[in-house]
Write a protein that holds these residues in place. Structure first.
Motif, short mmCIF file in Angstrom:
data_model
loop_
_atom_site.label_atom_id
_atom_site.label_comp_id
_atom_site.label_asym_id
_atom_site.label_seq_id
_atom_site.Cartn_x
_atom_site.Cartn_y
_atom_site.Cartn_z
N THR A 42 0.84 -1.21 0.00
CA THR A 42 0.00 0.00 0.00
C THR A 42 0.87 1.25 0.00
O THR A 42 2.06 1.21 0.34
N HIS A 43 0.26 2.37 -0.34
CA HIS A 43 0.98 3.64 -0.29
C HIS A 43 1.41 3.95 1.15
O HIS A 43 2.51 4.43 1.38
N GLN A 44 0.55 3.63 2.11
CA GLN A 44 0.87 3.87 3.52
C GLN A 44 2.12 3.09 3.93
O GLN A 44 2.99 3.62 4.62
N ALA A 45 2.22 1.84 3.51
CA ALA A 45 3.40 1.03 3.83
C ALA A 45 4.63 1.57 3.14
O ALA A 45 5.73 1.59 3.72
N ASN A 46 4.48 2.02 1.90
CA ASN A 46 5.61 2.60 1.17
C ASN A 46 6.09 3.86 1.86
O ASN A 46 7.29 4.11 1.99
N ARG A 80 -0.68 9.92 16.41
CA ARG A 80 -1.78 10.70 15.87
C ARG A 80 -3.00 9.81 15.62
O ARG A 80 -2.90 8.60 15.56
N LYS A 81 -4.16 10.44 15.49
CA LYS A 81 -5.41 9.71 15.30
C LYS A 81 -5.41 8.87 14.02
O LYS A 81 -6.08 7.86 13.94
N ASN A 82 -4.65 9.30 13.01
CA ASN A 82 -4.63 8.57 11.74
C ASN A 82 -3.68 7.37 11.78
O ASN A 82 -3.43 6.75 10.74
#
Length: 126
Positions: A42-46, A80-82
């Motif tokens: 995923t983009h988040q993992a990248n 953070r919340k995200n």
């Protein structure tokens, strides 16, 4: 349309990129396009990889904007919340907190933050 080498390698040896995924380099080196160093994720993992491999611009900063070192004793880690984490300068945070209670001290922010750094900056210094 120009394609990047890592995308071509993955498409040729692994298959097409699944929707919502992108090609990631396991070692953080974008020049290493060996198929064993690549994965779909995923983009988040990248994005998280940039911090793991110290390739993100903010992760490599050694001092805050007021020139206080990010030593272990002077670094606050915020969840953070995200789901992401953020670091901040403990000395500047303490000075801002103090000024919130004593607004008349705002012109003395740098001196106040520096005094906190004398306390926190030396704690657990590597």
């Amino acid at each position: 349309m120009q394609k990047k080498v890592h995308r071509l390698v993955m498409a040729a040896f692994v298959g097409p990129c699944p929707d919502g995924m992108e090609v990631c380099h396991n070692d953080g080196n974008p020049a290493n396009n060996y198929v064993g160093n690549l994965r779909y994720d995923t983009h988040q993992a990248n994005y998280a990889d940039m911090f793991i491999h110290n390739t993100h611009g903010m992760a490599t900063k050694t001092h805050c904007r007021n020139n206080h070192e990010f030593s272990p004793g002077n670094t606050l880690i915020h969840n953070r919340k995200n789901g992401r984490t953020q670091r901040s300068c403990r000395s500047c945070w303490a000075a801002k907190s103090y000024i919130n209670r004593h607004p008349e001290m705002k012109p003395s922010f740098q001196a106040l933050a520096d005094s906190y750094f004398e306390k926190y900056g030396k704690e657990n210094h590597v």
